[in-house]
Scaffold this motif. Structure first.
Motif, PDB file in Angstrom:
ATOM      1  N   GLU A 185      11.657  -0.481  75.819  1.00  0.00           N
ATOM      2  CA  GLU A 185      10.789   0.005  74.755  1.00  0.00           C
ATOM      3  C   GLU A 185      11.409   1.184  74.006  1.00  0.00           C
ATOM      4  OE1 GLU A 185       7.335   0.644  77.211  1.00  0.00           O
ATOM      5  OE2 GLU A 185       6.297  -1.037  76.256  1.00  0.00           O
ATOM      6  N   GLU A 186      12.346   1.884  74.659  1.00  0.00           N
ATOM      7  CA  GLU A 186      13.030   2.999  74.007  1.00  0.00           C
ATOM      8  C   GLU A 186      14.189   2.529  73.141  1.00  0.00           C
ATOM      9  OE1 GLU A 186      11.820   6.019  74.329  1.00  0.00           O
ATOM     10  OE2 GLU A 186      10.293   5.312  75.753  1.00  0.00           O
ATOM     11  N   THR A 187      14.590   1.262  73.284  1.00  0.00           N
ATOM     12  CA  THR A 187      15.803   0.775  72.611  1.00  0.00           C
ATOM     13  C   THR A 187      15.570  -0.621  72.042  1.00  0.00           C
ATOM     14  OG1 THR A 187      16.610   0.019  74.767  1.00  0.00           O
ATOM     15  CG2 THR A 187      17.419   2.164  73.970  1.00  0.00           C
ATOM     16  N   THR A 188      14.555  -0.776  71.230  1.00  0.00           N
ATOM     17  CA  THR A 188      14.294  -2.050  70.572  1.00  0.00           C
ATOM     18  C   THR A 188      13.799  -1.806  69.159  1.00  0.00           C
ATOM     19  OG1 THR A 188      13.156  -4.191  70.773  1.00  0.00           O
ATOM     20  CG2 THR A 188      11.904  -2.233  71.408  1.00  0.00           C
ATOM     21  N   GLU A 189      14.278  -2.615  68.223  1.00  0.00           N
ATOM     22  CA  GLU A 189      13.854  -2.516  66.825  1.00  0.00           C
ATOM     23  C   GLU A 189      13.764  -3.917  66.247  1.00  0.00           C
ATOM     24  OE1 GLU A 189      12.810   0.059  65.225  1.00  0.00           O
ATOM     25  OE2 GLU A 189      13.487   1.688  66.542  1.00  0.00           O
TER      26      GLU A 189
ATOM     27  N   PRO B 146      29.809   7.633  83.074  1.00  0.00           N
ATOM     28  CA  PRO B 146      29.660   8.167  81.716  1.00  0.00           C
ATOM     29  C   PRO B 146      28.235   7.985  81.193  1.00  0.00           C
ATOM     30  CG  PRO B 146      31.603   6.754  81.894  1.00  0.00           C
ATOM     31  CD  PRO B 146      30.829   6.577  83.158  1.00  0.00           C
ATOM     32  N   ASN B 147      27.919   8.704  80.113  1.00  0.00           N
ATOM     33  CA  ASN B 147      26.586   8.619  79.510  1.00  0.00           C
ATOM     34  C   ASN B 147      26.201   7.194  79.144  1.00  0.00           C
ATOM     35  OD1 ASN B 147      26.109  11.333  79.697  1.00  0.00           O
ATOM     36  ND2 ASN B 147      26.264  11.766  77.512  1.00  0.00           N
ATOM     37  N   ASN B 148      27.187   6.366  78.783  1.00  0.00           N
ATOM     38  CA  ASN B 148      26.856   5.032  78.287  1.00  0.00           C
ATOM     39  C   ASN B 148      26.697   3.988  79.384  1.00  0.00           C
ATOM     40  OD1 ASN B 148      29.626   4.973  78.867  1.00  0.00           O
ATOM     41  ND2 ASN B 148      30.013   3.390  77.326  1.00  0.00           N
ATOM     42  N   ALA B 149      26.836   4.384  80.644  1.00  0.00           N
ATOM     43  CA  ALA B 149      26.553   3.424  81.721  1.00  0.00           C
ATOM     44  C   ALA B 149      25.078   3.021  81.655  1.00  0.00           C
ATOM     45  CB  ALA B 149      26.870   4.068  83.080  1.00  0.00           C
TER      46      ALA B 149
ATOM     47  N   VAL C 265      28.047  -3.337  66.831  1.00  0.00           N
ATOM     48  CA  VAL C 265      29.131  -2.386  67.060  1.00  0.00           C
ATOM     49  C   VAL C 265      28.832  -1.656  68.358  1.00  0.00           C
ATOM     50  CG1 VAL C 265      30.216  -0.251  66.277  1.00  0.00           C
ATOM     51  CG2 VAL C 265      29.794  -2.108  64.648  1.00  0.00           C
ATOM     52  N   TRP C 266      29.817  -1.650  69.247  1.00  0.00           N
ATOM     53  CA  TRP C 266      29.635  -1.131  70.608  1.00  0.00           C
ATOM     54  C   TRP C 266      30.811  -0.221  70.920  1.00  0.00           C
ATOM     55  CZ3 TRP C 266      30.584  -4.899  75.284  1.00  0.00           C
ATOM     56  CH2 TRP C 266      30.401  -4.225  76.497  1.00  0.00           C
ATOM     57  N   THR C 267      30.530   1.070  71.093  1.00  0.00           N
ATOM     58  CA  THR C 267      31.555   2.048  71.424  1.00  0.00           C
ATOM     59  C   THR C 267      31.132   2.814  72.675  1.00  0.00           C
ATOM     60  OG1 THR C 267      30.669   3.964  70.194  1.00  0.00           O
ATOM     61  CG2 THR C 267      31.936   2.317  68.933  1.00  0.00           C
ATOM     62  N   GLU C 268      31.935   3.782  73.060  1.00  0.00           N
ATOM     63  CA  GLU C 268      31.617   4.592  74.236  1.00  0.00           C
ATOM     64  C   GLU C 268      30.410   5.480  74.010  1.00  0.00           C
ATOM     65  OE1 GLU C 268      34.938   6.320  76.548  1.00  0.00           O
ATOM     66  OE2 GLU C 268      36.213   5.513  74.952  1.00  0.00           O
ATOM     67  N   THR C 269      30.092   5.784  72.757  1.00  0.00           N
ATOM     68  CA  THR C 269      29.002   6.722  72.472  1.00  0.00           C
ATOM     69  C   THR C 269      27.841   6.117  71.696  1.00  0.00           C
ATOM     70  OG1 THR C 269      30.107   7.463  70.436  1.00  0.00           O
ATOM     71  CG2 THR C 269      30.561   8.701  72.472  1.00  0.00           C
ATOM     72  N   GLU C 270      28.002   4.890  71.179  1.00  0.00           N
ATOM     73  CA  GLU C 270      26.972   4.335  70.305  1.00  0.00           C
ATOM     74  C   GLU C 270      26.953   2.816  70.390  1.00  0.00           C
ATOM     75  OE1 GLU C 270      25.537   4.933  65.663  1.00  0.00           O
ATOM     76  OE2 GLU C 270      27.684   5.041  66.136  1.00  0.00           O
ATOM     77  N   ILE C 271      25.758   2.253  70.284  1.00  0.00           N
ATOM     78  CA  ILE C 271      25.569   0.813  70.143  1.00  0.00           C
ATOM     79  C   ILE C 271      24.616   0.602  68.977  1.00  0.00           C
ATOM     80  CG2 ILE C 271      24.686  -1.311  71.189  1.00  0.00           C
ATOM     81  CD1 ILE C 271      25.366  -0.164  73.926  1.00  0.00           C
TER      82      ILE C 271
ATOM     83  N   SER D 123      19.880   1.288  66.514  1.00  0.00           N
ATOM     84  CA  SER D 123      20.969   2.257  66.654  1.00  0.00           C
ATOM     85  C   SER D 123      20.651   3.186  67.818  1.00  0.00           C
ATOM     86  CB  SER D 123      21.144   3.071  65.367  1.00  0.00           C
ATOM     87  OG  SER D 123      22.239   3.968  65.481  1.00  0.00           O
ATOM     88  N   VAL D 124      21.528   3.199  68.824  1.00  0.00           N
ATOM     89  CA  VAL D 124      21.333   4.017  70.021  1.00  0.00           C
ATOM     90  C   VAL D 124      22.578   4.859  70.224  1.00  0.00           C
ATOM     91  CG1 VAL D 124      20.889   4.021  72.495  1.00  0.00           C
ATOM     92  CG2 VAL D 124      19.865   2.241  71.043  1.00  0.00           C
ATOM     93  N   ASP D 125      22.425   6.179  70.226  1.00  0.00           N
ATOM     94  CA  ASP D 125      23.536   7.114  70.384  1.00  0.00           C
ATOM     95  C   ASP D 125      23.358   7.876  71.693  1.00  0.00           C
ATOM     96  OD1 ASP D 125      25.202   9.526  70.183  1.00  0.00           O
ATOM     97  OD2 ASP D 125      25.475   8.975  68.084  1.00  0.00           O
TER      98      ASP D 125
END
Length: 377
Positions: free
Chosen positions: A214-218, A308-311, A235-241, A254-256
């Motif tokens: 619910e925190e990551t859906t649009e 890491p944060n993105n795990a 787009v999928w990186t170490e800090t953002e999806i 967009s999730v950072d």
């Protein structure tokens, strides 16, 4: 990047639909048909854990290429087995166990390899296709672009998504899920969002049913997406999806996680957020016997501690393309759009089957022109 390179993976620099440039690590335009060495069919009646009404098979009625376009086409099981076999008027057992490596059942959970009709039980009334690159191609970080035309037809549920190659952090949702596109084939104006809408979602959590999606859906809504091809991007990186439609600037989700981890984003490190999530109306309705309030649960262990944060989105994922139909998990809300079954009913399969065929299924296939993945975002 995964070392299981295949014939569709390139080592050249290419331009990606005028949007992205970089080294193409996977590309399929389906000009040569379905590459069975890359795309593996799932064979199961398990319904994705959602008690969906389809079963997945490997045949050219449900997955085929025509003029360079991949079609994932749902059909009626009765067309193959007969209406009486499906309904149980003639009790019938459908076995998907298989005997050769390419036709073995891929999902035994939820009675996925053998089901029988009769005595009030109905076989899965829809036959469909679900293709994946598990074991043949997976990747970590990059840009995904899929040119697709969505289905038109009530209760059809197309999806383009990613799952982890290895369950590095444990069973779902601890190791994550990336949904680039999920939609409904119902007509535009359908209350939950029809073929003019699609959703993008990240699923993650320490264990089921602790899923903070619910925190990551649009949801995106616009023109009818079943009328033409559109580009669905990730787009999928170490800090953002983030996901987008047609152009990188048309962001959907967009999730950072530059300054917070998914553990923090999910609220498990915050008592206030944890209580809020646990008292979610949707979760209470879906999981009343399992869901416990904070005082009963105590502390929750972090499966991503020290990472890491993105795990958990720091591992290799593989691609899935599929067309589901119906289900009892709430994706098609009760009482909306003329829904002929209820999620809590023990006769949901039969209620749906009794309404077939559906006149709204005017263009029921998910059509895909191309899949391109580059390592440069």
């Amino acid at each position: 990047l995964d070392q299981t390179m295949n014939t569709f993976q390139k080592t050249v620099t290419a331009l990606c639909l005028g949007i992205c440039s970089g080294t193409v690590i996977f590309q399929d335009n389906f000009d040569a048909g379905i590459d069975m060495s890359t795309w593996k069919h799932e064979i199961t009646m398990g319904g994705g854990g959602n008690w969906e009404f389809e079963y997945y098979a490997n045949n050219r009625s449900n997955s085929y290429v025509e003029n360079g376009t991949l079609f994932l086409m749902p059909t009626y099981t009765a067309d193959r087995l007969g209406a009486d076999a499906v309904s149980g008027a003639i009790p019938t057992t459908l076995e998907l166990w298989g005997s050769q490596p390419a036709d073995l059942c891929t999902g035994e959970a939820f009675y996925g390899c053998s089901r029988a009709s009769g005595g009030g039980n109905v076989l899965n009334p829809i036959q469909s296709a679900r293709l994946r690159t598990a074991g043949t191609f997976s990747f970590k970080y990059g840009r995904v672009e899929i040119e697709a035309k969505l289905p038109k037809g009530d209760w059809i549920w197309p999806a383009i998504w990613l799952l982890p190659e290895d369950q590095a952090y444990g069973l779902w949702p601890a190791s994550g899920e990336i949904d680039i596109m999920e939609s409904r084939g119902n007509a535009p104006g359908y209350e939950a969002g029809g073929s003019d809408c699609f959703g993008s979602t990240l699923h993650f959590g320490p264990f089921y049913p602790e899923d903070a999606y619910e925190e990551t859906t649009e949801q995106y809504c616009g023109d009818d997406l079943s009328l033409d091809f559109h580009t669905y991007g990730l787009v999928w990186t170490e800090t953002e999806i983030y996901t987008y439609i047609d152009d990188d600037s048309n962001r959907v989700l967009s999730v950072d996680v530059t300054d917070q981890s998914f553990w923090e984003l999910g609220g498990w490190s915050s008592d206030e957020a944890k209580v809020k999530a646990q008292k979610s109306k949707e979760h209470k309705a879906k999981y009343p016997p399992n869901k416990k309030v904070k005082d009963e649960m105590g502390e929750i262990n972090n499966p991503w501690r020290g990472q890491p944060n993105n795990a958990p989105f720091d591992q290799n994922f593989y691609l899935i393309l599929n067309v589901a139909v119906g289900g009892t998990n709430g994706y098609f809300p009760d009482g909306e759009g003329g829904k002929m079954w209820t999620d809590a009913s023990t006769t949901a399969f039969a209620d749906f089957n009794n309404a077939l065929p559906l006149s709204s299924w005017t263009s029921p296939a998910l059509q895909i022109n191309s899949v391109t993945i580059t390592d440069d975002v």
